[in-house]
Structures are given as structure tokens and as C-alpha cells.
Design a protein around this motif. Sequence first.
Motif, PDB file in Angstrom:
ATOM      1  N   TRP A 601       0.799  -1.209   0.000  1.00  0.00           N
ATOM      2  CA  TRP A 601       0.000   0.000   0.000  1.00  0.00           C
ATOM      3  C   TRP A 601       0.843   1.276   0.000  1.00  0.00           C
ATOM      4  O   TRP A 601       1.924   1.330   0.586  1.00  0.00           O
ATOM      5  CB  TRP A 601      -0.918   0.044   1.224  1.00  0.00           C
ATOM      6  CG  TRP A 601      -1.926  -1.043   1.282  1.00  0.00           C
ATOM      7  CD1 TRP A 601      -1.988  -2.054   2.192  1.00  0.00           C
ATOM      8  CD2 TRP A 601      -3.036  -1.241   0.401  1.00  0.00           C
ATOM      9  NE1 TRP A 601      -3.065  -2.878   1.951  1.00  0.00           N
ATOM     10  CE2 TRP A 601      -3.733  -2.395   0.845  1.00  0.00           C
ATOM     11  CE3 TRP A 601      -3.523  -0.566  -0.722  1.00  0.00           C
ATOM     12  CZ2 TRP A 601      -4.866  -2.870   0.222  1.00  0.00           C
ATOM     13  CZ3 TRP A 601      -4.655  -1.047  -1.341  1.00  0.00           C
ATOM     14  CH2 TRP A 601      -5.318  -2.185  -0.883  1.00  0.00           C
ATOM     15  N   ARG A 603      -0.031   5.680   0.517  1.00  0.00           N
ATOM     16  CA  ARG A 603      -1.083   6.633   0.861  1.00  0.00           C
ATOM     17  C   ARG A 603      -0.640   8.013   0.407  1.00  0.00           C
ATOM     18  O   ARG A 603       0.105   8.716   1.107  1.00  0.00           O
ATOM     19  CB  ARG A 603      -1.377   6.631   2.364  1.00  0.00           C
ATOM     20  CG  ARG A 603      -2.055   5.354   2.858  1.00  0.00           C
ATOM     21  CD  ARG A 603      -2.568   5.555   4.278  1.00  0.00           C
ATOM     22  NE  ARG A 603      -3.614   6.577   4.317  1.00  0.00           N
ATOM     23  CZ  ARG A 603      -4.057   7.127   5.453  1.00  0.00           C
ATOM     24  NH1 ARG A 603      -3.522   6.772   6.613  1.00  0.00           N
ATOM     25  NH2 ARG A 603      -4.999   8.042   5.416  1.00  0.00           N
ATOM     26  N   GLN A 626      -4.488  10.756   1.858  1.00  0.00           N
ATOM     27  CA  GLN A 626      -5.532  10.045   1.128  1.00  0.00           C
ATOM     28  C   GLN A 626      -5.565   8.565   1.504  1.00  0.00           C
ATOM     29  O   GLN A 626      -4.729   8.082   2.262  1.00  0.00           O
ATOM     30  CB  GLN A 626      -5.314  10.223  -0.375  1.00  0.00           C
ATOM     31  CG  GLN A 626      -5.383  11.688  -0.811  1.00  0.00           C
ATOM     32  CD  GLN A 626      -4.814  11.928  -2.175  1.00  0.00           C
ATOM     33  OE1 GLN A 626      -4.782  11.031  -3.012  1.00  0.00           O
ATOM     34  NE2 GLN A 626      -4.329  13.144  -2.406  1.00  0.00           N
ATOM     35  N   GLU A 629      -3.661   2.971  -1.684  1.00  0.00           N
ATOM     36  CA  GLU A 629      -3.545   2.646  -3.099  1.00  0.00           C
ATOM     37  C   GLU A 629      -2.519   1.537  -3.248  1.00  0.00           C
ATOM     38  O   GLU A 629      -1.486   1.524  -2.556  1.00  0.00           O
ATOM     39  CB  GLU A 629      -3.112   3.870  -3.916  1.00  0.00           C
ATOM     40  CG  GLU A 629      -4.123   4.997  -3.929  1.00  0.00           C
ATOM     41  CD  GLU A 629      -3.693   6.163  -4.806  1.00  0.00           C
ATOM     42  OE1 GLU A 629      -2.706   5.996  -5.553  1.00  0.00           O
ATOM     43  OE2 GLU A 629      -4.337   7.234  -4.744  1.00  0.00           O
ATOM     44  N   THR A 654     -17.756   1.225  -8.165  1.00  0.00           N
ATOM     45  CA  THR A 654     -17.041   0.957  -6.919  1.00  0.00           C
ATOM     46  C   THR A 654     -17.303  -0.485  -6.504  1.00  0.00           C
ATOM     47  O   THR A 654     -18.454  -0.939  -6.483  1.00  0.00           O
ATOM     48  CB  THR A 654     -17.499   1.918  -5.812  1.00  0.00           C
ATOM     49  OG1 THR A 654     -17.176   3.248  -6.197  1.00  0.00           O
ATOM     50  CG2 THR A 654     -16.830   1.595  -4.493  1.00  0.00           C
ATOM     51  N   VAL A 670     -13.329  -0.216  -3.158  1.00  0.00           N
ATOM     52  CA  VAL A 670     -12.213   0.205  -4.003  1.00  0.00           C
ATOM     53  C   VAL A 670     -12.710   0.599  -5.388  1.00  0.00           C
ATOM     54  O   VAL A 670     -13.748   0.120  -5.858  1.00  0.00           O
ATOM     55  CB  VAL A 670     -11.164  -0.927  -4.157  1.00  0.00           C
ATOM     56  CG1 VAL A 670     -10.521  -1.249  -2.823  1.00  0.00           C
ATOM     57  CG2 VAL A 670     -11.788  -2.173  -4.781  1.00  0.00           C
ATOM     58  N   ASN A 671     -11.956   1.485  -6.022  1.00  0.00           N
ATOM     59  CA  ASN A 671     -12.079   1.732  -7.453  1.00  0.00           C
ATOM     60  C   ASN A 671     -10.890   1.090  -8.135  1.00  0.00           C
ATOM     61  O   ASN A 671      -9.756   1.162  -7.633  1.00  0.00           O
ATOM     62  CB  ASN A 671     -12.121   3.234  -7.742  1.00  0.00           C
ATOM     63  CG  ASN A 671     -13.394   3.877  -7.222  1.00  0.00           C
ATOM     64  OD1 ASN A 671     -14.474   3.358  -7.421  1.00  0.00           O
ATOM     65  ND2 ASN A 671     -13.260   5.003  -6.543  1.00  0.00           N
ATOM     66  N   GLY A 673      -8.345   0.744 -11.299  1.00  0.00           N
ATOM     67  CA  GLY A 673      -7.793   1.495 -12.418  1.00  0.00           C
ATOM     68  C   GLY A 673      -7.542   0.618 -13.628  1.00  0.00           C
ATOM     69  O   GLY A 673      -8.210  -0.410 -13.834  1.00  0.00           O
ATOM     70  N   THR A 696      -7.791   1.730  -5.588  1.00  0.00           N
ATOM     71  CA  THR A 696      -7.805   2.977  -4.838  1.00  0.00           C
ATOM     72  C   THR A 696      -8.961   2.902  -3.855  1.00  0.00           C
ATOM     73  O   THR A 696     -10.113   2.674  -4.253  1.00  0.00           O
ATOM     74  CB  THR A 696      -7.996   4.192  -5.770  1.00  0.00           C
ATOM     75  OG1 THR A 696      -6.923   4.222  -6.725  1.00  0.00           O
ATOM     76  CG2 THR A 696      -8.006   5.486  -4.982  1.00  0.00           C
ATOM     77  N   GLU A 697      -8.658   3.064  -2.584  1.00  0.00           N
ATOM     78  CA  GLU A 697      -9.678   2.954  -1.550  1.00  0.00           C
ATOM     79  C   GLU A 697     -10.785   3.983  -1.792  1.00  0.00           C
ATOM     80  O   GLU A 697     -10.523   5.132  -2.158  1.00  0.00           O
ATOM     81  CB  GLU A 697      -9.052   3.161  -0.174  1.00  0.00           C
ATOM     82  CG  GLU A 697      -9.992   2.881   0.974  1.00  0.00           C
ATOM     83  CD  GLU A 697      -9.306   2.997   2.327  1.00  0.00           C
ATOM     84  OE1 GLU A 697      -9.919   2.597   3.339  1.00  0.00           O
ATOM     85  OE2 GLU A 697      -8.157   3.494   2.373  1.00  0.00           O
TER      86      GLU A 697
END
Length: 743
Positions: A601, A603, A626, A629, A654, A670-671, A673, A696-697
Amino acid sequence: MAIPGNLLSSTTETIDPNTSGWTPKLNCTIGLGVGGRTGGGGCLSVRSVAAGEMQARTVSSYPVTAGTVYYAFSDTAGVVGERIGIRWLNSSGTEISVTWSLTTMTASSGWHRVSVAGTAPAGTATAQVLLSSTEVGATVSHFWENVYLGLPLRTTGNLLPFNTESTEVDASGWAAVVNATVSRQVPVMNWAVTNYLAGGHTLAVTAIAAGNASVLAVDRPTVTPGVEYLAYAYLQPPVLTSQAWIELRFYDSVGNQVGVQRSTLAPPATTGMYRQRASMVAPANAATCSVAAGLDSASAGQVLRLETVVVVTAPSLQAGSVLPYADASFEQGVAGWATATGVATLARTTPWGNSFFDGAYALAVTSATATASTIRSAKFPVTPGVNWRAQVIAHAAAGSWSSARVRVRWYDASNVDLGASTGNTYALPDSAWYALPSDAAAPANATQSAIEVVATASAINSVLHLDQIALWQVLPLTAVEALDSGGYVTLTLRELPVDDYTVTIYRVGQDGSRTLVRGTSGLINGQIITSDLLIVQDHEAPIGVPVSYRIEIRSLAGAVYSVRTSDSVTLTLADINEAWLKDPGNPQRNLKVVVQQAPDWTRPIDQAAFVVRGRRNKVVLSGMRQGLEGDLAVWTRSDAERQSLHLLLNSGNTLLWQANPGMGVDDMYVNVGQIAETRTGKLAQDVWRAWTLPLTEADLPATTGVNGPAGRTWQDILTEFDTWQDVLDTFSTWEDVLLNRRG
């Protein structure tokens, strides 16, 4: 709330906050009127430039498919009759033709409905909605609102096709049987603004000469013997003394009529539209059914109008009740009820809508003397040795009643009377409707039962009304079950109060934390209860952690009605190397994958560094750090899994990632990519794939509702499509069939 399936934007539909969705087409100007129906207050004012026809149209042209039936409607008001049309355009925007509705029979300054449906001609690419009225002078306004364009709106589960239900295309779904002609008319009808199933066109049955007149639906949908069906329609009789009726008819495999149930309308003081219902269990030799309607002893030229004609599997007024609809709701008579002892007489209440708790009628129990009478239902099957609940909804309509006792009488397979339960006795202090329940355990040899009501009148000529009667096996009010194979928990709520109450459902963790559970409209928080049975599939329940559910039921005013708490339940994931990837709004896409490597991870944080002259350290201004990720590496093990993962990822929604406890990660929204999909070996036939999913959280998607068929069944597919090829031509995937998402 927008009309479901509307191709028009909210602004174009409701004309709120402006008229930007509309433009003049012929002899008119447009403006924003006041006094609309949809809550925003605005409506479309179309004003004539000169005497004659004026037309307004939608600014936009909406993509449609040639050969497909589309439907348009609007609420309208003015000083002349009006019509609505669908304008078909080709790919270059040139008009091909217009499908117009009939013109309203009379003018009305009150809001009323106009509508039209038609098949998009060959070469059609887009469509517009046209609004038309022919004014007798200049500067005359006509008003429009609540406009729809889209696929036909039909009653879910209706065995009859859209045009037979609505007559919006033509009257070809109906045929004259006796002394009648069949046509369409558009009378002035002020439907509720949200009654999207009611249109402008009605089926007009005109008596040719004095005598009985009737028509019959041409369609013969298939039925299952032993299943109860319900037919209903809005009927508008010509005069109050008319004997207007609807019939549910059954036919065998060669077309012979083998069963019929008639239900006669008892109209009240005005000749409006009244929904009349008829129900019957399909006989053993029944293969198809149809609906008939008519007038008895009609005068020549009299017209019976029908709207929203439906045949469905009869609903249960209480989940699990063994009473047929006819015996529970009294819409066509007293069904199997009779007076066992005493002087009470039984009849259906009259007129339509005078007294009811369900439908439009109730059972009227009239006692000429101040004595007790026992009224008894027909016999219904029961399971021995379990608990049953009988419930009667009652109110004192006239005179006075000292008590009403509800009990169950039991019978064995040979119809031997095994005696009655003790029952519960209730006082009826006023004329309100009261629910009178009574529980009893069925004897070991009981296979049948009857509900008894012992009603004691305390005055002569007293009248008691009964409705929505039910007998059902008593099951837990709240039940919960973990389905590990699907990765979700099923929560079942029974005997909920309906219509005037809301429900909020929380998932409760071990630490007492509460999280709202997702339903069809988003998180279930103050959702209006529309059925006494609610089944919720919680696809976001954690893995390997005990959870329970808290259910809060409140009145519409916000007062607490009741609070329930479920048992604890734990979802498990047998293979610790697997994880769930879920789409909260589309649980049919959820997928288990094998984890190759968990993310490392990072951040990120937004920072700006400034060098201050004469100072050693920089001044750093930071935003909030943030969320996480990182790249999740997973495998799919088959072509089916590979295709399923593509389907899951295609929407870009999501997602929820869930792994077993102890794997070093918490459940996370999460999203995803840009993904990478690679082969795991050199062999071309190897079906394994290695995936890299950049995560991405994200926050919990609070407003996302669970997509579903909204009550659609295979019967709806059977009704709407003639062949499987038609289904394949209309839908790209089986998920599209499920969601009625047409190509």
C-alpha cells in the motif's frame, strides 16, 4: 421521482425548473406555467399564435430501435380536446411519420391523461414527443406535464400483452362476443399523477341493440391447473343501474371453456372508473385463460369502457396464507363462507368502495337479533403438529357488537370434525378496523381447517364487516441465514405492518457498530413498507465475523413502532487463498478469485514545500492524507471466471474486496484502475490468467441500489416475446434479460 424508464430528462418530464426541454413546432409559443402536478409547481404552457392547430415538441430526439413498440403519455389541461404523438425520424433527422393518439372526447380544464403507443417504422433512428391541440382563437394556453417516452409500461406479471392491457396501439386484442362493437375512446380521466399504468385510450364496448353485450380478449395465455388467478380491470359503466361485469375464463387444450368466474360491479354514486376483480383456481383440465367483460340488460348504444386489464397469479394478502384470494377479500361475493349457527346473514358489501380493507368490498355479517352467530369459512389444507395463526380484519358497521371470537376448526382427511381451538375473544368498541388474530396448534391428525368467527350482536340489525382474512403457519418474525457459496446473508422479515410504516435495517458488528444494509433503492433507511414480507440479501456482510441485524420500524410520523434483533450469523470462506470481489449494486456479478499477491500500500498526500530565505527547514503545507492505493494480483482459473471478471470490471463501479480474517486486510471499497491481464504459461490452451488490479480505496456507495428484475418473471418474457429468437434479438446478455435492459 422520475418516471421509471423515461427517455426524457427530469426537466423535460416535469418542466421543472424551466422549459428547456421543449420548443414550438407549429403556431405557438411556450412558457413556464404554474400549478403543475409533480411537486415542482411548473408545467408547460403552450399558447396559440392564431386559431388552429398548435404543436410543441421535445428539443431532443431520443434514440429508438426500428420495429420496437414505444409508448408516450402526458397529463394535460385546456379548453379544447388534445392529442399526443410520437414523431419518428431517420438518422439524418428527417421525419418519417407521426403516430398520433385519438383526440380527447371532451375538453377539460382539470388535469387528465393522454397517451399513444406505436411501432417505430423501418429506418427510424430517433423519436420526439409531439403535443397538439386545436385552439379556437389566438393567445389561448394549453397545459402539459408529467411527460413520458419509452418502452411500454405494463403490469408486472400480467399474462396479457401490453396492447390488450392498455389498448394504446389499437383494439385488436379484443373481439365482440354478443351484441357489441369494439373500439377505442379517450374520455377525460383524472388519474393519480404516479399511476403510470393508466393511459388515455380505453376499450369501448358499445351495445348494438337492447340486451346483453360482451367482449372477450383474443389472447389465450397458458395457465397451470390448481393455481389461483386474479383478473381485474377498471370498468366505467354508462349509468349507475348498469350491470357491468368482468369474467375470468379458463379453457382446455382444444379451446373448450372449462371454468368461469364472474364479478359484477356495484357502482357508487358516480359513473367513474372502478377496479373490479375476479379470481378462481384453474380447473384440473385448464390449459389457457382469457378475460371477458360486458353489460347485462344494456340499452342500444350504451358504452362500457375498460382500462388496465390484467390477469396475474392471485396475490396472497398475508405471506403464507392458505386462503384463496376470493375467500380472503370478497371481491366477487361471499366465496366459501356460510353461517354455521345463529341468525346472521352474509353478503358482499355494497356499493363499490363503501367499506373495505383490501380491494373494494368486504363481507357484511348482518344479525337481525341481539344474539351470537358463528360464521365459518370453507376448508383449507394445513400441516398437522405446527402452530397456525388465523386473523380477521373487522369493524362494526352498524348497531353494536359486544364481542367477536376468532378460532380455528380442525378436520382430518376424511372430513371428520376434530373440534375447534379455544380462540381469542375481542371487544369492538367503535367502528374502526381492528386486526383480530388467534393462534392454535393443529392436532396431529389434522389435514384441513376452517376459520370461525363467533360474533355476538348487542343490538338488533347490527352489521359487522370482515375483510383480508388469513390463515398461515406461524414462522419466526425474523430469520437470518448465511449462504457461503454466494458470499451473502439472507435476512427474512415477516408480518411487517404495511403502507403507513417505514423500516431501517442495520448490520451490527461484534463491537456493537451499526452499518445500514443495502436494498433496491440504496441503504435501507426509512424505507416505506409495502409488503408484510421482506427478504433482504446482504452481499456486504463481512467474512468470518459474527454479525446480527437490528430492524427499526417506525410510523410515517417517526414514532417507534417496534424494534427487532436477529440471531448472529457468520459467513465463511473455505479457502484462505480466495477473496471476493463484489459489485454492491449488481450482486449477480460477484466473483471469487484466487489471490496471487496482496497489495503493497501507498497513501498519497497533496503537499506544497516552500523555502524560506535564511531558514534551514522548508515550510510544508499538507492536505489530508488520502486512502490506500496498491496493486492486487489475482488469478482466474477458467474461461468462465475470466469472462465474469471482465463483466465485473466493465462498469467501472465501486467494488467491495473481501478476504478472510487474518490475511492482513480489512473489507474495503475500491475503485479499480487500468487492469493488466496476462497468461500464466506458454501453452495456448492454458485457461489460467494473471491479473493486476490497481486499487484505490473508496467510500461506501450510499446511494447505490441493488439492481434486480423488479418483480419480472419468465411469464413476462413469455408474454412480451413470441419466440426465443425475439429475445436474442432484443437482449445482448442474460443479465440484460434479468434487468429488462433492451438493446
